[in-house]
Scaffold this motif. Structure first.
Motif, PDB file in Angstrom:
ATOM      1  N   HIS A  89       0.712  -1.257  -0.075  1.00 35.80           N
ATOM      2  CA  HIS A  89       0.089   0.115   0.054  1.00 35.80           C
ATOM      3  C   HIS A  89       0.684   1.476   0.144  1.00 35.80           C
ATOM      4  N   GLY A  90       2.162   1.190   0.310  1.00 32.68           N
ATOM      5  CA  GLY A  90       2.893   2.402   0.411  1.00 32.68           C
ATOM      6  C   GLY A  90       4.186   2.549  -0.670  1.00 32.68           C
ATOM      7  N   VAL A  91       3.720   1.353  -1.749  1.00 32.82           N
ATOM      8  CA  VAL A  91       4.874   1.691  -2.890  1.00 32.82           C
ATOM      9  C   VAL A  91       4.160   1.784  -4.119  1.00 32.82           C
ATOM     10  N   PRO A  92       4.807   1.908  -5.398  1.00 29.43           N
ATOM     11  CA  PRO A  92       4.046   1.955  -6.594  1.00 29.43           C
ATOM     12  C   PRO A  92       3.512   0.580  -6.757  1.00 29.43           C
ATOM     13  N   LYS A  93       2.745   0.719  -7.911  1.00 26.47           N
ATOM     14  CA  LYS A  93       1.840  -0.728  -8.497  1.00 26.47           C
ATOM     15  C   LYS A  93       2.928  -1.614  -9.110  1.00 26.47           C
ATOM     16  N   PRO A  94       2.589  -2.974  -9.060  1.00 26.46           N
ATOM     17  CA  PRO A  94       3.588  -3.889  -9.766  1.00 26.46           C
ATOM     18  C   PRO A  94       3.700  -3.365 -11.165  1.00 26.46           C
ATOM     19  N   THR A  95       4.900  -3.796 -11.796  1.00 31.21           N
ATOM     20  CA  THR A  95       5.192  -3.447 -13.092  1.00 31.21           C
ATOM     21  C   THR A  95       4.953  -4.622 -14.028  1.00 31.21           C
ATOM     22  N   THR A  96       4.758  -4.157 -15.250  1.00 30.35           N
ATOM     23  CA  THR A  96       4.478  -5.196 -16.072  1.00 30.35           C
ATOM     24  C   THR A  96       5.672  -6.143 -16.620  1.00 30.35           C
ATOM     25  N   ASN A  97       6.919  -5.768 -15.944  1.00 31.24           N
ATOM     26  CA  ASN A  97       8.115  -6.346 -16.321  1.00 31.24           C
ATOM     27  C   ASN A  97       8.154  -7.656 -15.143  1.00 31.24           C
ATOM     28  N   GLY A  98       7.399  -7.769 -14.167  1.00 30.15           N
ATOM     29  CA  GLY A  98       7.097  -8.698 -13.193  1.00 30.15           C
ATOM     30  C   GLY A  98       7.757  -8.211 -11.899  1.00 30.15           C
ATOM     31  N   GLU A  99       7.697  -7.127 -11.579  1.00 29.42           N
ATOM     32  CA  GLU A  99       8.417  -6.626 -10.215  1.00 29.42           C
ATOM     33  C   GLU A  99       7.442  -5.980  -9.261  1.00 29.42           C
ATOM     34  N   ILE A 100       7.455  -6.122  -8.083  1.00 25.27           N
ATOM     35  CA  ILE A 100       6.926  -5.331  -7.133  1.00 25.27           C
ATOM     36  C   ILE A 100       8.083  -4.490  -6.240  1.00 25.27           C
ATOM     37  N   TRP A 101       7.585  -3.611  -5.384  1.00 21.93           N
ATOM     38  CA  TRP A 101       8.548  -2.591  -4.857  1.00 21.93           C
ATOM     39  C   TRP A 101       8.931  -2.866  -3.357  1.00 21.93           C
ATOM     40  N   VAL A 102      10.118  -2.657  -2.964  1.00 21.42           N
ATOM     41  CA  VAL A 102      10.447  -2.484  -1.600  1.00 21.42           C
ATOM     42  C   VAL A 102      11.277  -1.265  -1.207  1.00 21.42           C
ATOM     43  N   PHE A 103      12.289  -1.133  -0.586  1.00 18.23           N
ATOM     44  CA  PHE A 103      12.798   0.125  -0.278  1.00 18.23           C
ATOM     45  C   PHE A 103      14.435   0.000  -0.253  1.00 18.23           C
ATOM     46  N   ASN A 104      15.284   1.026  -0.376  1.00 12.63           N
ATOM     47  CA  ASN A 104      16.638   0.950  -0.055  1.00 12.63           C
ATOM     48  C   ASN A 104      16.742   1.415   1.400  1.00 12.63           C
ATOM     49  N   LYS A 105      18.032   1.036   1.921  1.00  8.24           N
ATOM     50  CA  LYS A 105      18.300   0.858   3.409  1.00  8.24           C
ATOM     51  C   LYS A 105      17.803   2.341   3.969  1.00  8.24           C
ATOM     52  N   SER A 106      17.883   3.553   3.264  1.00 11.78           N
ATOM     53  CA  SER A 106      17.724   4.722   3.689  1.00 11.78           C
ATOM     54  C   SER A 106      16.371   5.402   3.505  1.00 11.78           C
ATOM     55  N   TYR A 107      15.606   4.393   2.914  1.00  9.14           N
ATOM     56  CA  TYR A 107      14.130   4.674   2.619  1.00  9.14           C
ATOM     57  C   TYR A 107      13.855   5.829   1.769  1.00  9.14           C
ATOM     58  N   THR A 108      14.821   6.204   0.694  1.00 14.61           N
ATOM     59  CA  THR A 108      14.840   7.568  -0.028  1.00 14.61           C
ATOM     60  C   THR A 108      14.355   6.997  -1.506  1.00 14.61           C
ATOM     61  N   GLN A 109      14.447   5.462  -1.933  1.00 16.34           N
ATOM     62  CA  GLN A 109      14.037   5.174  -3.078  1.00 16.34           C
ATOM     63  C   GLN A 109      13.268   3.743  -3.003  1.00 16.34           C
ATOM     64  N   TYR A 110      12.422   3.892  -3.787  1.00 17.66           N
ATOM     65  CA  TYR A 110      11.847   2.493  -4.412  1.00 17.66           C
ATOM     66  C   TYR A 110      12.473   1.602  -4.922  1.00 17.66           C
ATOM     67  N   ILE A 111      12.694   0.336  -4.639  1.00 14.30           N
ATOM     68  CA  ILE A 111      13.607  -0.692  -5.393  1.00 14.30           C
ATOM     69  C   ILE A 111      12.859  -1.686  -5.943  1.00 14.30           C
ATOM     70  N   PRO A 112      12.940  -2.055  -7.098  1.00 15.94           N
ATOM     71  CA  PRO A 112      12.184  -3.030  -7.639  1.00 15.94           C
ATOM     72  C   PRO A 112      12.607  -4.663  -7.201  1.00 15.94           C
ATOM     73  N   LEU A 113      11.569  -5.315  -6.759  1.00 15.87           N
ATOM     74  CA  LEU A 113      12.053  -7.002  -6.453  1.00 15.87           C
ATOM     75  C   LEU A 113      11.288  -7.559  -7.505  1.00 15.87           C
ATOM     76  N   SER A 114      12.111  -8.516  -8.374  1.00 12.88           N
ATOM     77  CA  SER A 114      11.758  -9.398  -9.307  1.00 12.88           C
ATOM     78  C   SER A 114      10.575 -10.495  -8.884  1.00 12.88           C
ATOM     79  N   ILE A 115       9.624 -10.960  -9.464  1.00  7.98           N
ATOM     80  CA  ILE A 115       9.009 -12.039  -8.930  1.00  7.98           C
ATOM     81  C   ILE A 115       9.724 -13.338  -9.630  1.00  7.98           C
TER      82      ILE A 115
END
Length: 239
Positions: A89-115
């Motif tokens: 609920h606090g990150v961008p929508k899943p991508t058409t490339n098959g990724e969901i989103w998490v964070f970097n260590k400092s919470y300054t960027q959304y980082i893609p996580l591949s399914i």
């Protein structure tokens, strides 16, 4: 992945909007305390259904934290089913490339996580709960990647098949995927309903059903019953 206090950039929310997560208003306390309480509540909701399982929480995690925990859970579970619950609920929508989103260590960027990677870490048998907008896109990507892996498996010589490839063979048959909405849909935003309505229906169905009936103008269960009374029902659901 709630990132309390920061809305994802690709979702235009209504005002007012659904806010409650695991029956908690995240804006009613500090973001850190709210996140911890929501995580604890979610765990308790699952424990009502499977009290003997081991649960681990990852609150606003990084990709590496997800990888390490999934690998550890699969190792400990052996051939038992592993649950992966994703609140996006606090990150961008899943991508058409098959990724969901998490964070970097400092919470300054959304980082893609591949399914595709998640399939390797989780192995099988597994059950996935994806509570986020366009969750059906994750299911579509999961099926696509699983079929690609099976095609690669049959093309490889039996002497060249690695352990990870063996663990990923039969992923579709060994995986249960539950998605909150379709690949083109957004989560409900009705402020009278929980923001995690899908999770609420899965893990607290009685309370969610009572709330739903209280909100109906017709077909009420019992006249005079109000929403405030739902939280006052004594006892535990699993008594």
């Amino acid at each position: 992945c709630l990132n309390i206090g920061v809305d994802p950039p690709d979702v235009m929310k209504t005002n007012p909007c659904a806010r409650n997560e695991c029956w908690i208003d995240p804006l009613s306390r500090s973001p850190q305390k709210a996140m911890e309480q929501i995580g604890n509540n979610l765990q308790k909701q699952y424990e009502r259904w499977q009290p003997r399982a081991r649960y681990k929480q990852l609150l606003d995690p990084t990709t590496d934290e997800v990888r390490k925990l999934c690998l550890a859970l699969r190792k400990n579970a052996k051939n038992e089913r592993v649950l992966f619950h994703y609140n996006g609920h606090g990150v961008p929508k899943p991508t058409t490339n098959g990724e969901i989103w998490v964070f970097n260590k400092s919470y300054t960027q959304y980082i893609p996580l591949s399914i595709y990677d998640l399939q390797v870490w989780m192995g099988k048998p597994s059950v996935y709960v994806f509570d986020c907008s366009q969750a059906g896109q994750i299911v579509d990507s999961f099926k696509l990647f699983a079929r690609e892996r099976e095609s690669e498996f049959f093309l490889e010589s039996s002497t060249n098949v690695s352990n990870s490839q063996m663990n990923c063979f039969g992923l579709l048959e060994g995986s249960i995927l539950l998605a909150a909405c379709g690949s083109k849909e957004l989560l409900p935003m009705n402020p009278k309903l929980p923001a995690d309505l899908f999770t609420a229906c899965l893990t607290t169905p009685v309370k969610t059903a009572l709330l739903w009936f209280c909100l109906q103008r017709v077909s009420k269960l019992v006249k005079g019953v109000t929403i405030d009374m739902i939280d006052q029902i004594p006892g535990k659901l699993n008594d």
